[in-house]
Design a protein around this motif. Structure first.
Motif, PDB file in Angstrom:
ATOM      1  N   LYS A   1      -5.451   2.878  -0.860  1.00  0.00           N
ATOM      2  CA  LYS A   1      -5.963   1.894  -1.801  1.00  0.00           C
ATOM      3  C   LYS A   1      -5.899   0.508  -1.172  1.00  0.00           C
TER       4      LYS A   1
ATOM      5  N   GLN B   1      -3.387  -3.209  -0.450  1.00  0.00           N
ATOM      6  CA  GLN B   1      -2.046  -2.696  -0.721  1.00  0.00           C
ATOM      7  C   GLN B   1      -1.417  -3.705  -1.679  1.00  0.00           C
ATOM      8  N   MET B   2      -0.984  -3.221  -2.828  1.00  0.00           N
ATOM      9  CA  MET B   2      -0.369  -4.128  -3.789  1.00  0.00           C
ATOM     10  C   MET B   2       0.858  -3.448  -4.354  1.00  0.00           C
ATOM     11  N   GLY B   3       2.010  -4.010  -4.091  1.00  0.00           N
ATOM     12  CA  GLY B   3       3.229  -3.445  -4.637  1.00  0.00           C
ATOM     13  C   GLY B   3       4.381  -3.534  -3.647  1.00  0.00           C
ATOM     14  N   TRP B   4       5.447  -2.804  -3.973  1.00  0.00           N
ATOM     15  CA  TRP B   4       6.690  -2.873  -3.203  1.00  0.00           C
ATOM     16  C   TRP B   4       6.712  -1.775  -2.163  1.00  0.00           C
ATOM     17  N   ASN B   5       6.913  -2.150  -0.914  1.00  0.00           N
ATOM     18  CA  ASN B   5       6.982  -1.159   0.147  1.00  0.00           C
ATOM     19  C   ASN B   5       8.216  -1.423   1.017  1.00  0.00           C
TER      20      ASN B   5
ATOM     21  N   TYR C   1       7.496  -7.213  -1.530  1.00  0.00           N
ATOM     22  CA  TYR C   1       6.250  -7.163  -2.298  1.00  0.00           C
ATOM     23  C   TYR C   1       5.051  -7.571  -1.436  1.00  0.00           C
TER      24      TYR C   1
ATOM     25  N   VAL D   1       0.757  -7.899  -0.949  1.00  0.00           N
ATOM     26  CA  VAL D   1      -0.611  -7.939  -1.487  1.00  0.00           C
ATOM     27  C   VAL D   1      -1.520  -8.306  -0.326  1.00  0.00           C
TER      28      VAL D   1
ATOM     29  N   TYR E   1       1.837   2.152   5.473  1.00  0.00           N
ATOM     30  CA  TYR E   1       0.786   2.189   4.449  1.00  0.00           C
ATOM     31  C   TYR E   1      -0.483   2.736   5.100  1.00  0.00           C
TER      32      TYR E   1
ATOM     33  N   GLU F   1       8.685 -14.774  -1.427  1.00  0.00           N
ATOM     34  CA  GLU F   1       8.887 -15.548  -2.666  1.00  0.00           C
ATOM     35  C   GLU F   1       8.593 -14.719  -3.918  1.00  0.00           C
ATOM     36  N   LYS F   2       8.127 -13.464  -3.712  1.00  0.00           N
ATOM     37  CA  LYS F   2       7.893 -12.561  -4.846  1.00  0.00           C
ATOM     38  C   LYS F   2       8.712 -11.294  -4.691  1.00  0.00           C
ATOM     39  N   SER F   3       9.663 -11.299  -3.765  1.00  0.00           N
ATOM     40  CA  SER F   3      10.401 -10.075  -3.445  1.00  0.00           C
ATOM     41  C   SER F   3      11.858 -10.131  -3.890  1.00  0.00           C
TER      42      SER F   3
ATOM     43  N   MET G   1       6.384   3.921   2.181  1.00  0.00           N
ATOM     44  CA  MET G   1       5.535   4.368   1.074  1.00  0.00           C
ATOM     45  C   MET G   1       5.674   3.414  -0.108  1.00  0.00           C
ATOM     46  N   LEU G   2       4.547   3.131  -0.731  1.00  0.00           N
ATOM     47  CA  LEU G   2       4.534   2.216  -1.861  1.00  0.00           C
ATOM     48  C   LEU G   2       5.332   2.815  -3.028  1.00  0.00           C
TER      49      LEU G   2
ATOM     50  N   PHE H   1      11.836 -14.281  -9.114  1.00  0.00           N
ATOM     51  CA  PHE H   1      10.939 -14.214  -7.972  1.00  0.00           C
ATOM     52  C   PHE H   1      10.364 -12.814  -7.832  1.00  0.00           C
ATOM     53  N   MET H   2       9.433 -12.527  -8.721  1.00  0.00           N
ATOM     54  CA  MET H   2       8.684 -11.274  -8.642  1.00  0.00           C
ATOM     55  C   MET H   2       7.326 -11.548  -9.274  1.00  0.00           C
TER      56      MET H   2
END
Lengths: 199, 270
Positions: free
Chosen positions: A110, A113-117, A138, A140, A159, A180-182, B1-2, B78-79
């Motif tokens: 996908k 890639q958006m999300g936590w890896n 995180y 994106v 990924y 800054e988003k993790s 893996m996501l 911070f998320m």
């Protein structure tokens, strides 16, 4: 003072708040003349490669001077990609501070890639102090960096391909995810960067 | 893996000073769960992957209050933060982003003006535009609708808007396919049949939608316990699950839910 380069493409509140939270003294800089006094420079991650390079070009000379004089630099997401030579996303060339290309994520995953890896850490560095193999960050992004010199890769993430997500070449550091988003681990990475700017 | 994402949803009543997170119980009495940014910080400590703030009052004058809530939250949390409820234009979206939101979710405005999806995606990136859908099962066959087999019989899924008060005749499966083409980055999918029941997610709905698009689908509506989350993440292609009351009133922490999911074989961030 840590300069966050404002290249006019989105709000920089999160990165400013995060650096403040970990004890840094960030200033959002939209004029390249404010770069020489900075103890550290952050190129944040907003927008696309082409737009970012167009807006960043006026910073180029003073950015190179700062890097040459040893000022720690941290590129985030697109701010990582612009440090490379070129990107499949755009005809604009990058800063070329790191040799290599930026290419699109492979077919079959996908995009973006958006999300936590998870990170696979290949080498211990100050930037990743307190961060362990398997910690999540995180992401994106639709493109990723392929450094010519594999030796500068500090960490990768899986990924569809094992992609470089933390690279360090002397005082030039770059991460594909958004620290800054993790959450806690992201703040730890930024705290480590702030430490470097104090040396 | 996501990792699969666990997302607490903060329904905000912005008609009181600083706003309050609320939860309707069976659509009637409203319970106050706390101050939005305090709850947000608590969820951050517990390991939430993302937060969604929904303005349940969704009126224009409350937009500034929501901006304050997000500003305050983003000083310490911070998320990724998503703002939804009453976002009707690009300028509403900009207000949300400038206050520190990473994504906006749109529902009614997108159904009335589908171009808004593309406009938000173009200005702020596709990852910034969450399409919210409130879908209800319809067991009466209608021409042109995508019928889906369920244990209760064949049905299609109709989108509603204005907070579930009006129906559109729009088929949810067809709508997500269009929304993906237009640049939506996430689908936040709420089952109206399950919302508030705590009977579990609508598996057939979530499966049908998540099999129809490549963008991530956030399952919502009906979560009553960790097993419901395990079920929807194991048995559908949903990338995330959203829950409100099981977290707000301390029945479970996000961490407990994630431990349970990991034991059940779901890849989560712990």
């Amino acid at each position: 003072m840590i300069a966050i380069i404002d290249y006019g493409m989105g709000n920089l509140r999160s990165i400013h708040n995060a650096l403040t939270k970990v004890g840094g003294d960030p200033v959002i800089v939209s004029d390249s003349r404010d770069l020489p006094g900075a103890d550290g420079i952050v190129i944040p991650g907003v927008g696309s490669f082409g737009d970012a390079m167009r807006n960043l070009t006026p910073f180029a000379d003073r950015l190179f001077d700062s890097v040459d004089s040893g000022t720690p630099l941290l590129g985030i997401c697109i701010g990582m990609q612009v440090l490379f030579d070129r990107s499949e996303e755009s005809d604009n060339t990058g800063f070329g501070l790191i040799k290599g290309d930026v290419v699109r994520l492979p077919e079959g995953v996908k995009i973006p890639q958006m999300g936590w890896n998870e990170l696979t850490i290949h080498r211990d560095t100050d930037l990743l102090a307190g961060i362990d193999d398997g910690d999540f960050f995180y992401f994106v992004h639709s493109y990723y960096c392929v450094p010519e010199d594999r030796g500068i890769i500090i960490a990768t993430t899986d990924y569809g391909v094992d992609l470089a997500c933390v690279v360090s070449k002397e005082n030039v550091h770059a991460v594909q995810f958004h620290p800054e988003k993790s959450s806690k681990k992201g703040l730890r990475l930024l705290e480590n960067f702030v430490e470097m700017t104090r040396c | 893996m996501l990792a699969k994402r666990i997302i607490p949803c903060l329904d905000c009543d912005l008609g009181v000073p600083h706003g309050r997170v609320v939860k309707g119980v069976q659509f009637k009495q409203i319970r106050y769960a706390g101050i939005p940014w305090e709850l947000a910080e608590e969820y951050d400590r517990q390991g939430a992957d993302e937060l969604i703030f929904l303005d349940i009052t969704a009126s224009h004058e409350r937009r500034e209050t929501m901006a304050k809530v997000i500003e305050k939250t983003s000083e310490n949390v911070f998320m990724p933060l998503t703002v939804g409820g009453g976002i009707g234009s690009l300028s509403d979206a900009r207000t949300a982003f400038n206050s520190g939101a990473d994504k906006v979710s749109i529902n009614t405005a997108a159904l009335k003006n589908p171009d808004l999806i593309g406009e938000i995606a173009e200005y702020f990136g596709t990852q910034a535009c969450v399409l919210a859908i409130d879908a209800k099962r319809r067991y009466v066959r209608e021409p042109g609708k995508e019928m889906v087999d369920t244990p209760d019989g064949e049905c299609w899924f109709e989108c509603s808007f204005y907070g579930g008060r009006e129906f559109t005749g729009v088929d949810a499966i067809q709508w997500v396919i269009e929304a993906e083409e237009r640049g939506a980055g996430d689908i936040m999918l709420t089952s109206m049949d399950r919302d508030g029941t705590k009977d579990g997610f609508d598996i057939e709905l979530t499966r049908a939608i998540s099999d129809s698009v490549n963008i991530p689908v956030i399952a919502s509506g009906g979560c009553g316990n960790p097993d419901h989350i395990l079920e929807v993440l194991r048995n559908t292609n949903a990338s995330a699950a959203l829950a409100a009351s099981i977290f707000h009133f301390g029945e479970y922490t996000v961490g407990e839910v994630k431990e349970y999911l990991r034991k059940g074989g779901v890849h989560v961030r712990l």
